[in-house]
Design a protein around this motif. Structure first.
Motif, PDB file in Angstrom:
ATOM      1  N   VAL A 291      54.094   0.379  16.774  1.00  0.00           N
ATOM      2  CA  VAL A 291      53.286   1.358  16.036  1.00  0.00           C
ATOM      3  C   VAL A 291      54.111   2.012  14.941  1.00  0.00           C
ATOM      4  CG1 VAL A 291      52.004   3.516  16.205  1.00  0.00           C
ATOM      5  CG2 VAL A 291      51.746   1.784  17.982  1.00  0.00           C
ATOM      6  N   LEU A 292      55.362   2.344  15.246  1.00  0.00           N
ATOM      7  CA  LEU A 292      56.225   2.980  14.248  1.00  0.00           C
ATOM      8  C   LEU A 292      56.482   2.052  13.071  1.00  0.00           C
ATOM      9  CD1 LEU A 292      58.876   4.843  16.460  1.00  0.00           C
ATOM     10  CD2 LEU A 292      57.032   5.852  15.107  1.00  0.00           C
ATOM     11  N   GLN A 293      56.595   0.766  13.336  1.00  0.00           N
ATOM     12  CA  GLN A 293      56.816  -0.192  12.254  1.00  0.00           C
ATOM     13  C   GLN A 293      55.629  -0.249  11.299  1.00  0.00           C
ATOM     14  OE1 GLN A 293      57.666  -3.826  14.351  1.00  0.00           O
ATOM     15  NE2 GLN A 293      59.837  -3.335  14.626  1.00  0.00           N
ATOM     16  N   ASP A 294      54.430   0.061  11.809  1.00  0.00           N
ATOM     17  CA  ASP A 294      53.220   0.022  10.978  1.00  0.00           C
ATOM     18  C   ASP A 294      52.938   1.352  10.293  1.00  0.00           C
ATOM     19  OD1 ASP A 294      52.832  -2.588  11.738  1.00  0.00           O
ATOM     20  OD2 ASP A 294      51.513  -2.069  13.423  1.00  0.00           O
ATOM     21  N   THR A 295      53.700   2.392  10.638  1.00  0.00           N
ATOM     22  CA  THR A 295      53.474   3.720  10.072  1.00  0.00           C
ATOM     23  C   THR A 295      54.375   3.912   8.866  1.00  0.00           C
ATOM     24  OG1 THR A 295      52.991   4.524  12.293  1.00  0.00           O
ATOM     25  CG2 THR A 295      53.383   6.183  10.602  1.00  0.00           C
ATOM     26  N   LYS A 296      53.809   3.838   7.668  1.00  0.00           N
ATOM     27  CA  LYS A 296      54.619   3.866   6.451  1.00  0.00           C
ATOM     28  C   LYS A 296      54.153   4.926   5.458  1.00  0.00           C
ATOM     29  CE  LYS A 296      55.152  -1.148   6.939  1.00  0.00           C
ATOM     30  NZ  LYS A 296      54.917  -2.479   6.307  1.00  0.00           N
ATOM     31  N   THR A 297      53.249   5.775   5.875  1.00  0.00           N
ATOM     32  CA  THR A 297      52.684   6.719   4.920  1.00  0.00           C
ATOM     33  C   THR A 297      53.311   8.097   5.049  1.00  0.00           C
ATOM     34  OG1 THR A 297      50.935   7.277   6.497  1.00  0.00           O
ATOM     35  CG2 THR A 297      50.482   5.497   4.930  1.00  0.00           C
ATOM     36  N   CYS A 298      53.140   8.908   4.032  1.00  0.00           N
ATOM     37  CA  CYS A 298      53.482  10.332   4.029  1.00  0.00           C
ATOM     38  C   CYS A 298      54.949  10.612   4.333  1.00  0.00           C
ATOM     39  CB  CYS A 298      52.616  11.098   5.029  1.00  0.00           C
ATOM     40  SG  CYS A 298      50.848  10.897   4.794  1.00  0.00           S
ATOM     41  N   GLY A 299      55.825   9.691   3.985  1.00  0.00           N
ATOM     42  CA  GLY A 299      57.237   9.904   4.293  1.00  0.00           C
ATOM     43  C   GLY A 299      57.467  10.077   5.776  1.00  0.00           C
ATOM     44  N   PHE A 300      56.676   9.354   6.565  1.00  0.00           N
ATOM     45  CA  PHE A 300      56.689   9.536   8.017  1.00  0.00           C
ATOM     46  C   PHE A 300      58.092   9.413   8.599  1.00  0.00           C
ATOM     47  CE2 PHE A 300      56.530   7.822  12.302  1.00  0.00           C
ATOM     48  CZ  PHE A 300      55.658   8.680  12.938  1.00  0.00           C
ATOM     49  N   ARG A 301      58.787   8.337   8.244  1.00  0.00           N
ATOM     50  CA  ARG A 301      60.102   8.092   8.842  1.00  0.00           C
ATOM     51  C   ARG A 301      61.088   9.207   8.510  1.00  0.00           C
ATOM     52  NH1 ARG A 301      62.881   2.442   7.735  1.00  0.00           N
ATOM     53  NH2 ARG A 301      61.771   1.855   9.629  1.00  0.00           N
ATOM     54  N   SER A 302      61.113   9.634   7.259  1.00  0.00           N
ATOM     55  CA  SER A 302      62.058  10.671   6.845  1.00  0.00           C
ATOM     56  C   SER A 302      61.784  11.986   7.561  1.00  0.00           C
ATOM     57  CB  SER A 302      61.972  10.888   5.328  1.00  0.00           C
ATOM     58  OG  SER A 302      62.327   9.723   4.636  1.00  0.00           O
ATOM     59  N   GLU A 303      60.509  12.354   7.649  1.00  0.00           N
ATOM     60  CA  GLU A 303      60.168  13.621   8.289  1.00  0.00           C
ATOM     61  C   GLU A 303      60.443  13.573   9.787  1.00  0.00           C
ATOM     62  OE1 GLU A 303      56.250  14.903   7.247  1.00  0.00           O
ATOM     63  OE2 GLU A 303      56.549  14.508   5.114  1.00  0.00           O
ATOM     64  N   LEU A 304      60.156  12.444  10.413  1.00  0.00           N
ATOM     65  CA  LEU A 304      60.425  12.310  11.839  1.00  0.00           C
ATOM     66  C   LEU A 304      61.922  12.415  12.118  1.00  0.00           C
ATOM     67  CD1 LEU A 304      59.560  11.768  14.733  1.00  0.00           C
ATOM     68  CD2 LEU A 304      59.528   9.316  14.213  1.00  0.00           C
ATOM     69  N   GLN A 305      62.730  11.737  11.301  1.00  0.00           N
ATOM     70  CA  GLN A 305      64.185  11.813  11.483  1.00  0.00           C
ATOM     71  C   GLN A 305      64.690  13.231  11.216  1.00  0.00           C
ATOM     72  OE1 GLN A 305      66.084   9.663  12.828  1.00  0.00           O
ATOM     73  NE2 GLN A 305      64.820   7.819  12.790  1.00  0.00           N
ATOM     74  N   GLY A 306      64.052  13.925  10.270  1.00  0.00           N
ATOM     75  CA  GLY A 306      64.434  15.308  10.001  1.00  0.00           C
ATOM     76  C   GLY A 306      64.157  16.208  11.190  1.00  0.00           C
ATOM     77  N   LEU A 307      63.017  15.998  11.846  1.00  0.00           N
ATOM     78  CA  LEU A 307      62.667  16.797  13.018  1.00  0.00           C
ATOM     79  C   LEU A 307      63.635  16.510  14.165  1.00  0.00           C
ATOM     80  CD1 LEU A 307      60.874  18.693  14.614  1.00  0.00           C
ATOM     81  CD2 LEU A 307      59.276  16.790  14.974  1.00  0.00           C
ATOM     82  N   ILE A 308      63.966  15.244  14.357  1.00  0.00           N
ATOM     83  CA  ILE A 308      64.925  14.881  15.406  1.00  0.00           C
ATOM     84  C   ILE A 308      66.275  15.542  15.141  1.00  0.00           C
ATOM     85  CG2 ILE A 308      66.218  12.973  16.438  1.00  0.00           C
ATOM     86  CD1 ILE A 308      63.753  11.190  15.907  1.00  0.00           C
ATOM     87  N   ALA A 309      66.696  15.557  13.876  1.00  0.00           N
ATOM     88  CA  ALA A 309      67.979  16.172  13.514  1.00  0.00           C
ATOM     89  C   ALA A 309      68.001  17.654  13.875  1.00  0.00           C
ATOM     90  CB  ALA A 309      68.247  15.980  12.027  1.00  0.00           C
ATOM     91  N   LEU A 310      66.872  18.356  13.664  1.00  0.00           N
ATOM     92  CA  LEU A 310      66.821  19.778  13.987  1.00  0.00           C
ATOM     93  C   LEU A 310      66.792  20.002  15.499  1.00  0.00           C
ATOM     94  CD1 LEU A 310      64.416  21.181  11.255  1.00  0.00           C
ATOM     95  CD2 LEU A 310      66.911  21.195  11.310  1.00  0.00           C
ATOM     96  N   CYS A 311      66.147  19.113  16.236  1.00  0.00           N
ATOM     97  CA  CYS A 311      66.184  19.198  17.701  1.00  0.00           C
ATOM     98  C   CYS A 311      67.610  18.995  18.206  1.00  0.00           C
ATOM     99  CB  CYS A 311      65.257  18.149  18.327  1.00  0.00           C
ATOM    100  SG  CYS A 311      63.486  18.460  18.095  1.00  0.00           S
ATOM    101  N   ARG A 312      68.336  18.104  17.575  1.00  0.00           N
ATOM    102  CA  ARG A 312      69.723  17.856  17.965  1.00  0.00           C
ATOM    103  C   ARG A 312      70.597  19.063  17.632  1.00  0.00           C
ATOM    104  NH1 ARG A 312      70.818  12.688  19.219  1.00  0.00           N
ATOM    105  NH2 ARG A 312      72.981  12.693  18.508  1.00  0.00           N
ATOM    106  N   GLN A 313      70.293  19.706  16.526  1.00  0.00           N
ATOM    107  CA  GLN A 313      71.032  20.913  16.161  1.00  0.00           C
ATOM    108  C   GLN A 313      70.820  21.999  17.211  1.00  0.00           C
ATOM    109  OE1 GLN A 313      69.680  23.349  12.750  1.00  0.00           O
ATOM    110  NE2 GLN A 313      71.678  22.907  11.834  1.00  0.00           N
ATOM    111  N   THR A 314      69.583  22.121  17.698  1.00  0.00           N
ATOM    112  CA  THR A 314      69.285  23.074  18.762  1.00  0.00           C
ATOM    113  C   THR A 314      70.031  22.705  20.041  1.00  0.00           C
ATOM    114  OG1 THR A 314      67.084  23.478  17.847  1.00  0.00           O
ATOM    115  CG2 THR A 314      67.441  24.120  20.134  1.00  0.00           C
ATOM    116  N   ARG A 315      70.032  21.419  20.376  1.00  0.00           N
ATOM    117  CA  ARG A 315      70.724  20.953  21.590  1.00  0.00           C
ATOM    118  C   ARG A 315      72.228  21.244  21.499  1.00  0.00           C
ATOM    119  NH1 ARG A 315      69.825  17.101  25.793  1.00  0.00           N
ATOM    120  NH2 ARG A 315      71.639  17.322  27.155  1.00  0.00           N
ATOM    121  N   LEU A 316      72.802  21.045  20.330  1.00  0.00           N
ATOM    122  CA  LEU A 316      74.220  21.316  20.122  1.00  0.00           C
ATOM    123  C   LEU A 316      74.525  22.791  20.381  1.00  0.00           C
ATOM    124  CD1 LEU A 316      76.630  19.508  19.135  1.00  0.00           C
ATOM    125  CD2 LEU A 316      76.325  20.543  16.892  1.00  0.00           C
ATOM    126  N   TYR A 317      73.656  23.665  19.881  1.00  0.00           N
ATOM    127  CA  TYR A 317      73.824  25.106  20.066  1.00  0.00           C
ATOM    128  C   TYR A 317      73.664  25.495  21.537  1.00  0.00           C
ATOM    129  CZ  TYR A 317      72.266  29.964  20.320  1.00  0.00           C
ATOM    130  OH  TYR A 317      72.104  31.272  20.692  1.00  0.00           O
TER     131      TYR A 317
END
Length: 697
Positions: A291-317
């Motif tokens: 499903v992720l391979q077929d999702t190419k709209t709205c900068g989906f991948r970039s925004e998803l990776q950005g959200l994961i990065a912020l979750c990781r920042q929270t986990r680090l803290y």
């Protein structure tokens, strides 16, 4: 071997659509982040797998943008080219790209350093044949030839499934467990302290959606750690020294997307294997991946990776905050329990996400059950620990909590609850033979962990710059991310649809609501595994026991008051040979027996209770010949030691009993029934407090 033709990768033009949030959150760590894009490719089909080949290119040339990113990640992991390192290699494009990057990193920095056999010095590829497909052995040998041609030493390990092949429903889980067990064994045998795997950014995205559908909080949504420690089932022992340092697992490709790894293989003309099981929709990860391979709209991948990065920042803290709380508020006692100082912890003022994580770490350490505390159990536990002073008791996650004696509720005991339902995979007892002939892991790992901690401490953000520490639930994270415009409306809806679709396919198990009163649901029958002289074992993954062999002694002796010694003819357990004993937890009758024994007459034969628990606590009385001088003296000293241990903590101590069920030794408090029965017990949990070092950089 295969029919058809080979087709080549056709790289598409890459885009640079990285969200501002992602760039801001990780630009200081990864200034040259790989760009997003899509690669289309075609394969030729074999009987059940694909062998792929990239277009011709300069075999020794790697794109500098990738080598620089990889080098930077290795530096953040505190790894240096001279370290001895192992890699898990499946033969897929991910692991073949890792081989190429590692070869370049090792040889470029060391000026082309090779060992006497012509292989890259200090680098080992571990290839595992799971034996789940008929052609897996041939594929493993093929991958070994490819990797060896790159100058990397290889070791192929074929899985042995003593209980038969895993069932489909548990295939991925059991294969993973087997894989990491083999990785640790091979690293142990080769004295390697660092293991690399080829997990990448797309794997993180799949895991994010998977955990979102399982209602994980912000800490779970942070995904896989960049580095973490793996601990062996049994410690490394040399003489009387026990070392449980484990190995350091590093995932250096976390900032690479799948297309980057294809491009690396393409540049180096590397072949790889495609596992056909990766296309099966029976597995949740595969469904999400497609499903992720077929999702190419709205900068989906970039925004998803950005959200994961912020979750990781929270986990680090949160992880950093928990380490501070553990240092200032928790005392670990040598008898297997912990004391939490509520005044130092100040639970009413501690952020909920940090307090919840802190409690989970303490309970996981004491019980050695590594399951997270979830749902209503977590909420009840938080409410309990915030009660000050704390004067009631509580059972959760395999632990029994109560007020520490003499503290008026200002401190809380955390003890292992032997009356809680044990996990089905928990082994009460396991024997580990021949440990004295093996060597411990490389000391490199310990220093690497120290260096990594220094790096992590410099990267932890202030609480004011950390997102989601107030909204820890999965849905709250998504809603907050949309409010902060980290996710666009389009991406938010797409993630929500993915979550709901996978959630419908997932059958959640009902959570067991914990009770404030312990349940008597555990058997106290000794383990069926025999404990013998010269053996060492781990009891409940908590206590390390060693029975010193007494070979060469033809009998043991009891000291007499006039200074003489009397031969103790009935003590076959003390002289080695065929001596056999078993291990169980301490029960109330054990210390009652010690009290009676300490008051026994010097010359009498004492009647000892024989404790056999079957179908509801049946007690059988029998006699055992004990020379009272030594046994009585040992019992008196043991009682003195026992008085310093709270009753709640006593019940998790290991007790050695004979084949007939007679109490022979309680090594934690120094009781032995005769002087030549020498058994030691050390509280040394398999996984240390805090779960060992991990980093979500």
């Amino acid at each position: 071997m295969a029919r058809g033709v080979i087709a080549f990768l056709s790289p598409q033009t890459r885009t640079t659509s990285v969200s501002a949030v992602l760039a801001t959150s990780i630009s200081t760590l990864y200034p040259n982040k790989p760009r997003n894009g899509v690669v289309s490719f075609f394969f030729r089909r074999t009987s059940s797998s694909f062998f792929c080949k990239c277009s011709q290119s300069n075999q020794n040339q790697l794109p500098i943008e990738y080598t620089e990113i990889f080098s930077r990640r290795m530096q953040m992991a505190a790894l240096k080219p001279h370290h001895r390192i192992a890699m898990g290699v499946s033969g897929g494009a991910d692991s073949m790209a890792l081989c190429a990057l590692m070869t370049h990193w090792k040889t470029f920095a060391n000026g082309g350093c090779f060992d006497s056999s012509g292989f890259v010095d200090g680098l080992l590829a571990i290839i595992i044949d799971h034996g789940l497909r008929s052609e897996s052995k041939e594929e493993a040998e093929t991958v070994s030839r490819w990797v060896s041609a790159m100058g990397i030493r290889c070791e192929i390990v074929h899985c042995d499934w003593p209980d038969g092949l895993p069932k489909l429903g548990r295939l991925e889980e059991e294969a993973r467990d087997m894989r990491y067990k083999i990785f640790q064994d091979v690293c142990f045998q080769n004295q390697i302290g660092v293991l690399l795997t080829a997990h990448h950014a797309d794997d993180q995205a799949e895991l994010f959606i998977l955990r979102l559908s399982r209602n994980s909080g912000v800490l779970g949504l942070a995904g896989m750690a960049f580095t973490c420690q793996l601990f062996p089932k049994f410690p490394c022992v040399i003489g009387d020294i026990s070392d449980n340092q484990g190995i350091l697992l590093v995932r250096p490709l976390m900032e690479f997307i799948k297309e980057d790894l294809y491009k690396i293989c393409n540049t180096n003309n590397r072949k790889w294997v495609e596992d056909p099981s990766n296309r099966s929709s029976l597995f949740a990860r595969n469904r999400i991946r497609m499903v992720l391979q077929d999702t190419k709209t709205c900068g989906f991948r970039s925004e998803l990776q950005g959200l994961i990065a912020l979750c990781r920042q929270t986990r680090l803290y949160v992880d950093y905050s928990c380490r501070l709380l553990l240092d200032q508020a928790v005392t670990i006692m040598p008898y297997g329990y912990a004391v939490i100082d509520l005044a130092s912890l100040n639970p009413s003022q501690t952020e909920e996400v940090c307090l919840s994580r802190f409690l989970a770490l303490v309970l996981q350490f004491i019980s050695q059950r590594q399951r997270p505390v979830r749902g209503s159990a977590s909420r009840l536990l938080l409410d309990y620990i915030r009660t000050f002073p704390c004067k009631t008791s509580f059972t959760a996650a395999g632990c029994y909590l109560c007020a520490a004696p003499g503290t008026k509720g200002t401190k809380v005991l955390v003890c292992c609850s032997v009356q809680s339902v044990l996990p089905s995979k928990t082994e009460l007892y396991s024997t580990y033979l021949g440990q004295g002939q093996k060597q411990c892991f490389s000391s490199d790992a310990e220093q690497i962990v120290i260096d990594q901690k220094k790096i992590v401490n410099h990267l932890v953000s202030d609480a004011s710059h950390v997102h989601f520490h107030d909204d820890v639930a999965s849905n709250s994270v998504l809603v907050e991310a949309r409010r902060l415009k980290i996710l666009s409306e389009c991406t938010y809806e797409s993630i929500l649809q993915l979550q709901m679709k996978e959630k419908q396919l997932f059958k959640s198990k009902s959570e067991t609501v914990c009770s404030s009163k312990p349940k008597n649901e555990v058997e106290l029958v000794p383990s069926k595994e025999p404990f013998r002289p010269g053996h060492s074992c781990y009891f409940m993954s908590r206590f390390y026991l060693a029975w010193m062999s007494n070979d060469g002694k033809d009998s043991c002796f009891s000291s007499l008051e006039d200074g003489g010694r009397t031969s103790h003819q009935d003590c076959s357990l003390c002289i080695g040979g065929d001596a056999v004993a078993y291990i169980r937890h301490m029960i109330d009758e054990d210390w009652l027996f010690l009290a009676k024994l300490s008051k026994a007459e010097d010359s009498c034969t004492f009647k000892q209770q024989k404790f056999l628990v079957k179908n509801g606590m049946e007690e059988v009385t029998d006699k055992i010949s004990l020379f009272s001088n030594y046994a009585r003296s040992s019992a008196k000293q043991a009682l003195k030691n026992l008085k310093s241990i709270p009753v709640a903590a006593r019940r998790s101590l290991p007790v050695i009993v004979s084949t007939e069920g007679f109490l022979l030794s309680i090594p934690s408090i120094g009781f032995n029934h005769c002087p030549y029965l020498v058994i030691s017990a050390q509280f040394k949990p398999r996984v240390p407090l805090g779960g060992g070092h991990s980093s979500f950089m």
